[in-house]
Structures are given as structure tokens and as C-alpha cells.
Design an enzyme around this catalytic site. Structure first.
Site, PDB file in Angstrom:
ATOM      1  N   SER A  82       0.850  -1.184   0.000  1.00  0.00           N
ATOM      2  CA  SER A  82       0.000   0.000   0.000  1.00  0.00           C
ATOM      3  C   SER A  82       0.885   1.232   0.000  1.00  0.00           C
ATOM      4  O   SER A  82       0.418   2.350   0.010  1.00  0.00           O
ATOM      5  CB  SER A  82      -0.891   0.006   1.238  1.00  0.00           C
ATOM      6  N   GLY A 183      12.130  -1.946   8.695  1.00  0.00           N
ATOM      7  CA  GLY A 183      10.827  -2.595   8.541  1.00  0.00           C
ATOM      8  C   GLY A 183      11.088  -4.079   8.355  1.00  0.00           C
ATOM      9  O   GLY A 183      11.355  -4.820   9.289  1.00  0.00           O
ATOM     10  N   GLY A 186      15.226  -4.718   4.328  1.00  0.00           N
ATOM     11  CA  GLY A 186      15.919  -4.573   3.047  1.00  0.00           C
ATOM     12  C   GLY A 186      16.934  -3.444   3.085  1.00  0.00           C
ATOM     13  O   GLY A 186      18.091  -3.600   2.662  1.00  0.00           O
ATOM     14  N   GLY A 212       6.271  -2.017  17.355  1.00  0.00           N
ATOM     15  CA  GLY A 212       6.512  -3.217  16.546  1.00  0.00           C
ATOM     16  C   GLY A 212       7.980  -3.581  16.553  1.00  0.00           C
ATOM     17  O   GLY A 212       8.664  -3.486  15.552  1.00  0.00           O
TER      18      GLY A 212
HETATM   19  C1  LIG Z   1       9.957   0.483   3.234  1.00  0.00           C
HETATM   20  C2  LIG Z   1      10.392   1.629   4.050  1.00  0.00           C
HETATM   21  C3  LIG Z   1      11.193   1.456   5.194  1.00  0.00           C
HETATM   22  C4  LIG Z   1      11.599   0.089   5.700  1.00  0.00           C
HETATM   23  O1  LIG Z   1      12.411  -0.571   4.777  1.00  0.00           O
HETATM   24  P1  LIG Z   1      12.702  -2.153   4.895  1.00  0.00           P
HETATM   25  O2  LIG Z   1      13.586  -2.438   3.750  1.00  0.00           O
HETATM   26  O3  LIG Z   1      11.374  -2.837   4.796  1.00  0.00           O
HETATM   27  O4  LIG Z   1      13.304  -2.380   6.225  1.00  0.00           O
HETATM   28  C5  LIG Z   1      11.617   2.576   5.872  1.00  0.00           C
HETATM   29  N1  LIG Z   1      11.269   3.812   5.476  1.00  0.00           N
HETATM   30  C6  LIG Z   1      10.498   4.026   4.389  1.00  0.00           C
HETATM   31  C7  LIG Z   1      10.153   5.422   4.021  1.00  0.00           C
HETATM   32  C8  LIG Z   1      10.032   2.945   3.634  1.00  0.00           C
HETATM   33  O5  LIG Z   1       9.266   3.162   2.559  1.00  0.00           O
END
Ligand SMILES: *Cc1c(COP(=O)(O)O)cnc(C)c1O
Length: 324
Positions: A82, A183, A186, A212
Site C-alpha cells: 500500500s 521494517g 531490506g 513493533g
Molecule cells: C519500506 C520503508 C522502510 C523500511 O524498509 P525495509 O527495507 O522494509 O526495512 C523505511 N522507510 C520508508 C520510508 C520505507 O518506505
């Protein structure tokens, strides 16, 4: 997860950097005298809020799509998201002339749906309370021969995300510590590959929302911990678990995972706006929030912060800042 592709190394980050160079922005590194004084350290900010589509995710998406075979490109790709991954895939697909299908919740913010469609993505919506987006993505992939591009747990995505930190170290040299929003991991695992090669003594921290802290728990327990979708304003880090590839890299390379409260994120968002004149989305504020929290340990050090993105609706931005 794609078992046939080996775990990425710094060489893959270098190759990704060449692939994306003609298309991605080399984002600026900014500093603020006031923030240096407040923290008592030299803080450099890698500003991925100025990346194409407004977040670092363009790097990994473009790197992954540009390595598809001719046949895969013609059939097209599918992603479920999303948020920023959707826009990153839609934009990369348009640049590479690949059809893209994005699976988004039916109640996704209109601005995000519009942005994804604006980049030429075909949006398939689903009910986030009754349907499983991974299943829908897999079905579409199977039925139509599409290649599924996951948001973080893919070697090509990880290598692409690592190019942001490569640019940072190339520009400012080695650092004592580097703070990265976390998150699914990555960005953090890609950053670890670059830090390992370019600044091996740098202490590397992932920062996730306090609501989280599955990454922190995963490091503590030595296994990937799954949680329910956390309630936080950091929507880019509402992931429920790390990936197989990302966890392996993170557990080897990362000094620790810190957390930040939503209130600390709003505070950092206000600082970015008023002091540095930049719009940063809540997830992009995780690094500064953690640096402020660790100021005592960081005194006199050279500290890097990755600002991961700047995509926030202006009305929401105003609402969060006025509630602070
Ligand atoms: C996706 C996202 C993250 C987290 O990245 P991961 O690779 O899932 O750990 C952090 N900040 C922003 C703005 C993102 O879009």
C-alpha cells in the site's frame, strides 16, 4: 524469497549502483549546525526523501526489475504494497517498459493509489480484513505468468537498497555510527553490505517503531519473530517480520536495534521541517529519534542517519504536527 539467487554481497551493491545510476538520483547529504549542537555530535543525513518517487525503495525495485529476463519483462511483474514499494515498482516498470500489477488494499489512501496509477501501474484492490494479499499476489503470478517482486526479502532488492549507504560513505568517508529505519530489513541489510566494505568499524543500528519491535526481539532470540501488524504512525515499518535473507545479514552485521515512540517521530518530523526545511514521513524519522535517544553515547562522534522517505499527505503532516 527466491532460493535460487544467492545471498547478496558488496559486489552486488556495486553492480546495482551501476545499473541504477542513469535513472536514480544521487541524493544529497545534509547537515544542521543546530542538530549537531543539540546532539553533541557531527550528524550527516542521507536524504532519500529526495529520491525518485520519494523514498529509497526506487533503488531496490529498479535493480530487481532490470535483471529480469526478456520473457519475464514481457509477461510483467506483480507486487503487493500500500506504500512506497508499490510506487517504486510502478515507476521502475514504466522506465523499463514492463507491465506492472500492484495489489493494494481497497481503503489505501487515494493519493497513493493515484500515484501508483500515475506511474502506469495497474491496481488490483482487495479487502485487507478478509483477503490475504500475498495469496492474491501469488495467484496473479501463477495465472498470468507474472514475476512477484517482494518488498524486502530478495537479493536484488537488498543490493539496490545498499546503494544509498554506498553513496553516503563515498561522500563523507567512514562513520562511527549509522542509524537506519527498519521494517522488513531490506534497507538495513543492504546498508550492512556497504558499511562492511566502506566503514567496517562503523556501529550499525536498525531503528523500528516501539509498537513493533520484532527486529529487536529477533536479534535477541536468534530467530525471526513474527508479530501482529503494529499500531504506529511509521507506516513504512509496519511489517510483521524480517525476511530470511535480511535476517541472516542483519544478525551478522548489525550492532543493535533501537526503537522510537510515535511521539519521538512527530518531534523529529517537526525538527526536520522547521530546522532543515524538509518534509520527512514518520518512518523516515526513526534514525534521528534514535540518535537523540543515544546522545550521551554518541558525544563527539561522526554519526550518519538515513532519512528513508518523504511521502506523507500534507493534511496528515499538518495534523500530526499540530497534535504534538
Ligand atoms: C519500506 C520503508 C522502510 C523500511 O524498509 P525495509 O527495507 O522494509 O526495512 C523505511 N522507510 C520508508 C520510508 C520505507 O518506505
Amino acid at each position: 524469497m527466491t532460493p535460487t539467487i544467492p545471498s547478496p554481497t558488496y559486489d552486488d551493491v556495486l553492480a546495482a549502483a551501476e545499473r541504477i545510476a542513469p535513472y536514480a538520483h544521487r541524493t544529497p547529504v545534509l547537515r544542521s549546525r543546530l542538530i549537531d549542537e543539540q546532539v553533541g555530535a557531527q550528524v550527516v543525513f542521507k536524504c532519500e526523501n529526495f529520491q525518485r518517487m520519494g523514498a529509497f525503495k526506487f533503488r531496490g525495485a529498479f535493480n530487481a526489475l532490470s535483471q529480469l529476463t526478456g520473457e519475464q519483462r514481457r509477461a510483467g511483474v506483480v507486487a503487493y504494497s500500500s506504500g512506497n514499494h508499490a510506487q517504486a515498482i510502478a515507476l521502475s516498470a514504466r522506465l523499463l517498459d514492463v507491465p506492472a500489477t500492484i495489489v493494494m488494499p481497497h481503503d489505501a489512501p487515494a493519493a497513493k493509489v493515484a500515484a501508483t496509477k500515475g506511474y502506469g501501474g495497474r491496481v488490483v484492490s482487495y479487502d485487507r480484513y478478509t483477503e490475504d494479499r500475498e495469496e492474491i499476489g501469488r495467484e496473479l503470478a501463477a495465472e498470468r505468468g507474472l514475476t512477484l517482486i517482494p518488498p524486502y526479502d530478495h537479493p536484488h532488492v537488498i543490493a539496490g537498497q545498499g546503494t544509498a549507504a554506498k553513496e553516503l560513505f563515498d561522500e563523507v568517508g567512514a562513520l562511527d555510527a549509522l542509524f537506519v529505519p527498519l521494517g522488513g530489513g531490506g534497507l538495513l541489510s543492504g546498508t550492512a553490505l556497504s558499511a562492511g566494505a566502506l566503514s567496517p568499524d562503523c556501529r550499525l543500528y536498525g531503528v523500528e517503531p516501539q509498537a513493533g519491535n520484532d527486529g529487536q526481539e529477533s536479534l535477541r532470540q536468534g530467530r525471526i519473530v513474527h508479530i501482529d501488524t503494529p499500531q504506529t504512525i511509521a507506516d513504512g515499518a509496519q511489517t510483521q517480520h524480517l525476511g530470511t535473507h535480511t535476517f541472516e545479514i542483519i544478525r551478522r552485521a548489525v550492532t543493535g536495534v533501537r526503537t522510537a515512540t510515535d511521539a519521538a517521530l512527530v518531534d523529529a518530523m517537526g525538527t526536520f521541517a522547521s530546522v532543515m526545511k524538509i518534509v520527512v514521513e514518520p518512518t523516515g524519522c526513526l534514525g534521528l529519534a534514535a540518535v537523540r535517544d543515544m546522545a550521551d553515547e554518541l558525544r563527539g562522534k561522526r554519526v550518519g542517519v538515513i532519512i528513508s522517505g518523504g511521502n506523507i499527505d500534507l493534511a496528515r503532516f499538518a495534523e500530526l504536527l499540530s497534535s504534538a
